[in-house]
Scaffold this motif. Structure first.
Motif, PDB file in Angstrom:
ATOM      1  N   ASP A  84      47.798  31.490  44.887  1.00  0.00           N
ATOM      2  CA  ASP A  84      48.648  30.966  43.814  1.00  0.00           C
ATOM      3  C   ASP A  84      48.174  29.561  43.443  1.00  0.00           C
ATOM      4  OD1 ASP A  84      50.588  30.330  42.003  1.00  0.00           O
ATOM      5  OD2 ASP A  84      52.263  30.731  43.334  1.00  0.00           O
ATOM      6  N   THR A  85      47.573  29.455  42.261  1.00  0.00           N
ATOM      7  CA  THR A  85      47.096  28.157  41.773  1.00  0.00           C
ATOM      8  C   THR A  85      47.740  27.807  40.437  1.00  0.00           C
ATOM      9  OG1 THR A  85      45.160  29.187  40.742  1.00  0.00           O
ATOM     10  CG2 THR A  85      44.890  28.344  43.002  1.00  0.00           C
ATOM     11  N   GLY A  86      48.780  28.541  40.078  1.00  0.00           N
ATOM     12  CA  GLY A  86      49.472  28.270  38.829  1.00  0.00           C
ATOM     13  C   GLY A  86      48.928  29.117  37.692  1.00  0.00           C
ATOM     14  N   PRO A  87      49.195  28.681  36.452  1.00  0.00           N
ATOM     15  CA  PRO A  87      48.751  29.452  35.288  1.00  0.00           C
ATOM     16  C   PRO A  87      47.230  29.597  35.260  1.00  0.00           C
ATOM     17  CG  PRO A  87      50.257  27.696  34.644  1.00  0.00           C
ATOM     18  CD  PRO A  87      49.922  27.478  36.085  1.00  0.00           C
ATOM     19  N   GLY A  88      46.781  30.656  34.646  1.00  0.00           N
ATOM     20  CA  GLY A  88      45.344  30.916  34.556  1.00  0.00           C
ATOM     21  C   GLY A  88      45.009  32.231  35.212  1.00  0.00           C
ATOM     22  N   ARG A  89      43.757  32.413  35.475  1.00  0.00           N
ATOM     23  CA  ARG A  89      43.314  33.681  36.043  1.00  0.00           C
ATOM     24  C   ARG A  89      43.786  33.833  37.493  1.00  0.00           C
ATOM     25  NH1 ARG A  89      36.943  33.063  37.016  1.00  0.00           N
ATOM     26  NH2 ARG A  89      37.092  31.262  38.350  1.00  0.00           N
ATOM     27  N   ALA A  90      44.065  35.065  37.853  1.00  0.00           N
ATOM     28  CA  ALA A  90      44.507  35.373  39.211  1.00  0.00           C
ATOM     29  C   ALA A  90      43.326  35.229  40.163  1.00  0.00           C
ATOM     30  CB  ALA A  90      45.057  36.789  39.263  1.00  0.00           C
ATOM     31  N   LEU A  91      43.584  34.582  41.298  1.00  0.00           N
ATOM     32  CA  LEU A  91      42.554  34.402  42.316  1.00  0.00           C
ATOM     33  C   LEU A  91      42.991  35.098  43.602  1.00  0.00           C
ATOM     34  CD1 LEU A  91      41.766  30.596  41.838  1.00  0.00           C
ATOM     35  CD2 LEU A  91      40.548  32.552  40.863  1.00  0.00           C
ATOM     36  N   TYR A  92      42.009  35.595  44.342  1.00  0.00           N
ATOM     37  CA  TYR A  92      42.269  36.296  45.593  1.00  0.00           C
ATOM     38  C   TYR A  92      41.371  35.725  46.683  1.00  0.00           C
ATOM     39  CZ  TYR A  92      44.610  39.614  42.575  1.00  0.00           C
ATOM     40  OH  TYR A  92      45.452  40.185  41.658  1.00  0.00           O
ATOM     41  N   GLU A  93      41.831  35.871  47.922  1.00  0.00           N
ATOM     42  CA  GLU A  93      41.055  35.422  49.069  1.00  0.00           C
ATOM     43  C   GLU A  93      41.329  36.341  50.237  1.00  0.00           C
ATOM     44  OE1 GLU A  93      42.425  31.594  50.644  1.00  0.00           O
ATOM     45  OE2 GLU A  93      44.278  31.905  49.534  1.00  0.00           O
TER      46      GLU A  93
END
Length: 154
Positions: A84-93
């Motif tokens: 969760d980094t806020g608005p924008g593209r979804a990130l995964y780890e």
């Protein structure tokens, strides 16, 4: 695999991923094994487009929607985390200890920030009668590299 983007996936990488999938209660399909092996070997936070491009470079062509579906499955069983980094593209780890994120406002770098407690929800919330599952905190500012370059442009 190297510290950066993986240059190859070995049969051992996908076999280990297959075992982890089965232990989590999922069928070890080729797309699931391949995506999980990629996440396991590539530290950091990655968008679906980045993961898809890396898979193509490694000789694995899966439809973009398949990568999304696999990530949804991995998140559901705790083998991957949405970053969760806020608005924008979804990130995964890849899944690990519960943590929060720092996002650099200049260069966009995303870094893990350990929880004060280490377990979900990590923070206490005074919400009468509610059961809190998790708390997502996003720290924003300038990373060390950007701060070393001097004041932010006005």
């Amino acid at each position: 695999m190297e510290g950066g983007r993986p240059t190859r996936l070995t049969p051992d990488d996908t076999a280990v991923a297959g075992g982890r999938l089965r232990n989590a209660g999922l069928r070890a399909t080729r797309p699931r094994q391949t995506v999980l092996a990629l996440l396991d070997g590539w530290a950091g936070h990655h968008a679906v487009d980045d993961l898809s491009a890396a898979l193509v470079d490694l000789g694995h062509r899966f439809p973009r929607q398949s990568v999304y579906n696999v990530l949804d499955d991995l998140v559901r069983v705790g083998l991957a985390l949405p970053a969760d980094t806020g608005p924008g593209r979804a990130l995964y780890e890849r899944a690990g200890d519960w943590h929060h994120h720092f996002v650099c406002l200049d260069c966009g770098a995303v870094m893990d920030v350990p929880c004060a407690i280490g377990d979900k929800p990590c923070l206490d919330a005074a919400v009468p009668g509610a059961e809190i599952d998790e708390a997502q905190v996003i720290f924003r500012g300038r990373c060390a590299d950007c701060a070393d370059r001097g004041p932010a442009d006005a």
